[in-house]
Design a protein around this motif. Structure first.
Motif, mmCIF file in Angstrom:
data_model
loop_
_atom_site.group_PDB
_atom_site.id
_atom_site.type_symbol
_atom_site.label_atom_id
_atom_site.label_comp_id
_atom_site.label_asym_id
_atom_site.label_seq_id
_atom_site.Cartn_x
_atom_site.Cartn_y
_atom_site.Cartn_z
ATOM 1 N N PRO A 1 76.389 50.642 34.917
ATOM 2 C CA PRO A 1 75.167 51.236 34.078
ATOM 3 C C PRO A 1 74.536 52.325 34.261
ATOM 4 N N VAL A 2 73.901 52.888 33.542
ATOM 5 C CA VAL A 2 73.081 54.186 33.742
ATOM 6 C C VAL A 2 71.649 53.825 33.421
ATOM 7 N N VAL A 3 70.830 53.870 34.530
ATOM 8 C CA VAL A 3 69.249 53.345 34.342
ATOM 9 C C VAL A 3 68.478 54.571 34.283
ATOM 10 N N LYS A 4 67.517 54.640 33.168
ATOM 11 C CA LYS A 4 66.588 55.695 32.982
ATOM 12 C C LYS A 4 65.336 55.387 33.198
ATOM 13 N N PRO A 5 64.417 56.004 33.894
ATOM 14 C CA PRO A 5 62.785 55.500 34.132
ATOM 15 C C PRO A 5 62.380 55.849 32.688
ATOM 16 N N SER A 6 61.250 54.810 32.544
ATOM 17 C CA SER A 6 60.462 55.235 31.206
ATOM 18 C C SER A 6 59.521 56.850 31.536
ATOM 19 N N MET A 7 59.230 56.964 32.655
ATOM 20 C CA MET A 7 58.769 58.292 33.085
ATOM 21 C C MET A 7 59.576 59.174 33.611
ATOM 22 N N PRO A 8 60.099 60.327 32.593
ATOM 23 C CA PRO A 8 61.223 61.088 33.154
ATOM 24 C C PRO A 8 60.727 62.204 33.966
ATOM 25 N N GLU A 9 59.539 62.231 34.292
ATOM 26 C CA GLU A 9 58.958 63.508 35.424
ATOM 27 C C GLU A 9 59.369 63.250 36.587
ATOM 28 N N THR A 10 60.517 62.826 37.040
ATOM 29 C CA THR A 10 61.033 62.396 38.384
ATOM 30 C C THR A 10 60.747 63.616 39.203
ATOM 31 N N THR A 11 61.331 64.691 38.872
ATOM 32 C CA THR A 11 61.178 66.105 39.670
ATOM 33 C C THR A 11 59.813 66.358 40.212
ATOM 34 N N ALA A 12 58.830 66.467 39.348
ATOM 35 C CA ALA A 12 57.431 66.623 39.709
ATOM 36 C C ALA A 12 56.779 65.316 40.400
ATOM 37 N N LEU A 13 57.253 64.202 40.120
ATOM 38 C CA LEU A 13 56.796 62.892 40.773
ATOM 39 C C LEU A 13 57.363 63.248 42.340
ATOM 40 N N GLY A 14 58.344 63.545 42.599
ATOM 41 C CA GLY A 14 58.798 63.702 43.975
ATOM 42 C C GLY A 14 58.024 64.657 44.820
ATOM 43 N N ALA A 15 57.676 65.653 44.172
ATOM 44 C CA ALA A 15 56.927 66.677 44.792
ATOM 45 C C ALA A 15 55.454 66.377 44.892
ATOM 46 N N ALA A 16 54.940 65.446 44.042
ATOM 47 C CA ALA A 16 53.388 64.858 44.180
ATOM 48 C C ALA A 16 53.615 63.849 45.231
ATOM 49 N N MET A 17 54.656 62.879 45.389
ATOM 50 C CA MET A 17 54.687 61.981 46.511
ATOM 51 C C MET A 17 54.712 62.726 47.940
ATOM 52 N N ALA A 18 55.523 63.764 47.910
ATOM 53 C CA ALA A 18 55.535 64.589 49.154
ATOM 54 C C ALA A 18 54.256 64.923 49.588
ATOM 55 N N ALA A 19 53.481 65.655 48.755
ATOM 56 C CA ALA A 19 52.316 66.348 48.789
ATOM 57 C C ALA A 19 51.188 65.128 49.308
ATOM 58 N N GLY A 20 50.961 64.264 48.459
ATOM 59 C CA GLY A 20 50.182 63.200 48.712
ATOM 60 C C GLY A 20 50.415 62.284 50.155
ATOM 61 N N LEU B 1 55.228 51.396 47.046
ATOM 62 C CA LEU B 1 55.664 52.063 45.904
ATOM 63 C C LEU B 1 55.630 51.223 44.599
ATOM 64 N N SER B 2 55.149 51.741 43.524
ATOM 65 C CA SER B 2 54.838 51.196 42.277
ATOM 66 C C SER B 2 56.130 50.876 41.587
ATOM 67 N N GLU B 3 56.187 49.714 40.849
ATOM 68 C CA GLU B 3 57.489 49.351 40.254
ATOM 69 C C GLU B 3 57.657 50.311 39.105
ATOM 70 N N VAL B 4 58.939 50.741 39.093
ATOM 71 C CA VAL B 4 59.337 51.754 37.942
ATOM 72 C C VAL B 4 59.766 51.041 36.886
ATOM 73 N N THR B 5 59.243 51.229 35.633
ATOM 74 C CA THR B 5 59.839 50.537 34.303
ATOM 75 C C THR B 5 60.926 51.509 33.961
ATOM 76 N N SER B 6 62.033 50.791 33.453
ATOM 77 C CA SER B 6 63.089 51.724 33.299
ATOM 78 C C SER B 6 64.146 51.175 32.096
ATOM 79 N N GLU B 7 65.018 51.849 31.433
ATOM 80 C CA GLU B 7 65.739 51.200 30.431
ATOM 81 C C GLU B 7 67.157 51.420 31.058
ATOM 82 N N LYS B 8 68.006 50.244 30.849
ATOM 83 C CA LYS B 8 69.392 50.241 31.357
ATOM 84 C C LYS B 8 70.414 50.377 30.120
ATOM 85 N N PHE B 9 71.526 51.251 30.304
ATOM 86 C CA PHE B 9 72.494 51.478 29.233
ATOM 87 C C PHE B 9 73.835 50.973 30.025
#
Length: 545
Positions: free
Chosen positions: A435-454, A469-477
């Motif tokens: 399976p391939v799992v895609k988060p509904s919020m695709p901006e994970t790169t920026a989110l990672g930097a924000a998490m590190a900063a915060g 850590l907030s539950e990430v909603t995602s779609e599964k293929f």
């Protein structure tokens, strides 16, 4: 009540916010997140021009990159104000960036001494050959025990060596102790924290690990590596963790806010995808296709042609080639429609080795091919084959990762611009047979930097404890074809890859600049893939909960 008071009384109270600068190969973005919910509140994006001054050369203007950051910050702050969100709630800024792209500037004037040489630039091929020739046994892996990397055009040290050898201004600045070297993160942090007036010259471990000057065991610049490339250590930025306060913003609406997170884009996406456990992996589909796996606290050296600190294949660049060079599509959205209209490549295979084949093959003489053509083949089949090519490359790297780790991956987490292509995501699941799992919020790169900063000490508005850590909603293929068909198509792909090899002779052709031109197409991507040591993770981030 005056207008200002009325506006402020209607402002939405959201608690602490954290922002991220996401400086990528083709665009710059500034994004603001809610530190408690990880919700994206607002963002702005500006495209970046790439220039191709010669065959195989790719450059960007450092001042344009910096200006784009200021523009994105200003526009995002305006959008937040329109939404009645108080920008004084922004408590920290993280930086994430295209890795390996190399800059040198004058610390006294603050001026860049040359354009930024982009990660997929190939001008350093003769520099690489010269460096490999001076190793015992002409071994491209001579430095791998310290760096986790082969000697290649891809990494910053060879680009820096080229600048010192070929650009007078750079050479003179190095000799007169005025030069500063950095990847994009260093340039931005230095400029934003004051530039020539006290700017902080630093980088983080994830960016340093892609220079070939950094020892991934000691987590420091390595004097022997610097000597090997002939690079004075005084021009290097100070290596810091990925989550700490480096300095404060010195201008604009966000003046005084700490810059407290820094991660190379692919490592940032690994954090944004919450891959904190040993064995978790993610694939980012952008200009390149980057597959990284958390291998725990110790570096893993690959026996299957992978890199210890992350990877790249060609993804979005193949779309751009179909659009800009062949003109068979007008947009990336059109590619999905075209490919979906036939639902098969009809036996056509596309190996986009525009700049040679890299991991796991390391074959710079390879060239791109489209094979298996018949009179029936049309542009829709070629479009489908292009999407399959992205998936097959991911499969090759995942197979190598599974062999290196001995533990097969049970699902793949994905992000990046191309994940909006649903056909691509389904194809990826079919070709990987997982399976391939895609988060509904695709901006994970920026989110990672924000998490590190915060999460940085002294900021501490973002908890990285698993329970917080907030539950990430995602779609599964889920895979929809039988494994036998998948294996058959994969075997044909591997046959096509073999046909692409040994195409270009390595006889140098002078181009009047002392550099050999052995590559015969503008590089639109770079085919290196690798496994991942997450140099941050528990060591740098979890420690700041």
């Amino acid at each position: 009540m005056n207008d200002t008071m009325a506006a402020s009384s209607h402002r939405i109270m959201l608690g602490p916010l954290v922002a991220a600068i996401d400086q990528g190969t083709s665009s710059t973005r500034f994004l603001v997140f809610n530190a408690k919910t990880a919700e994206l509140l607002s963002h702005h994006q500006v495209e970046i021009k790439q220039s191709f001054p010669k065959e195989g050369w790719v450059e960007e203007d450092p001042k344009e990159i910096l200006q784009s950051v200021f523009e994105c910050m200003e526009r995002t702050c305006e959008k937040l104000t329109q939404l009645n969100i108080d920008i004084s709630n922004i408590k920290a800024i993280g930086v994430t960036n295209q890795r390996e792209t190399t800059l040198v500037w004058d610390k006294e004037t603050g001026e860049p001494l040359y354009n930024a040489i982009v990660w997929l630039d190939l001008r350093t091929q003769s520099t690489v050959e010269r460096l490999i020739n001076k190793t015992p046994g002409r071994n491209k892996n001579h430095l791998k025990h310290k760096t986790g990397l082969p000697i290649s055009t891809y990494f910053s040290a060879v680009k820096l060596r080229w600048l010192m050898d070929n650009v007078d201004e750079v050479h003179e600045a190095v000799v007169s102790h005025r030069a500063m070297f950095g990847t994009v993160d260093s340039w931005l942090i230095w400029c934003l924290t004051g530039g020539k007036s006290g700017g902080v010259h630093c980088t983080d471990v994830t960016n340093a690990s892609r220079t070939m000057l950094f020892n991934i065991h000691t987590l420091e610049w390595d004097p022997e590596l610097c000597k090997y490339f002939g690079i004075p250590m005084e021009i290097l930025p100070r290596v810091r963790s990925s989550s700490e306060i480096y300095g404060l913003m010195k201008s604009g609406a966000l003046s005084g806010i700490p810059i407290s997170g820094c991660l190379g884009d692919q490592s940032a996406a690994l954090v944004g995808q919450m891959c904190f456990q040993d064995g978790q992996a993610k694939n980012t589909y952008g200009t390149g296709c980057f597959l990284l796996r958390n291998t725990g606290a110790k570096p893993v050296m690959s026996d299957h042609g992978l890199l210890t600190t992350g990877s790249v294949a060609i993804a979005g660049a193949v779309v751009r080639w179909l659009q800009d060079n062949l003109g068979i599509i007008g947009s990336s959205e059109e590619l999905e429609k075209l490919a979906a209209s036939v639902g098969t490549s009809y036996g056509c295979y596309f190996v986009p080795a525009f700049s040679g084949l890299y991991a796991p093959y390391w074959e710079p003489s390879a060239r791109g091919i489209i094979c298996g053509l018949t009179q029936f083949t049309n542009k829709s089949h070629v479009a489908f084959a292009a999407l399959e090519a992205v998936c097959f490359q991911t499969r090759e790297i995942l197979d190598a990762m599974n062999q290196d780790s001995g533990i097969p991956l049970t699902q793949l987490q994905v992000d990046g611009g191309m994940t909006s292509n649903r056909l691509l995501m389904q194809l990826q699941a079919d070709i990987l047979c997982i399976p391939v799992v895609k988060p509904s919020m695709p901006e994970t790169t920026a989110l990672g930097a924000a998490m590190a900063a915060g999460a940085a000490e002294g900021v501490s508005v973002w908890s990285l404890s698993p329970e917080d850590l907030s539950e990430v909603t995602s779609e599964k293929f889920e895979p929809q074809i039988n494994p036998e068909e998948s294996e058959f198509r994969y075997a044909r792909w591997k046959k096509a890859v073999q046909k692409s090899m040994n195409w270009e002779t390595t006889e140098p052709v002078g181009n009047g600049n002392g550099e050999s031109s052995i590559f015969s197409s503008v590089p639109l991507g770079f085919y290196i893939m690798g496994s991942m040591l997450m140099l941050i993770g528990a060591n740098y981030l979890a420690g700041h909960d």
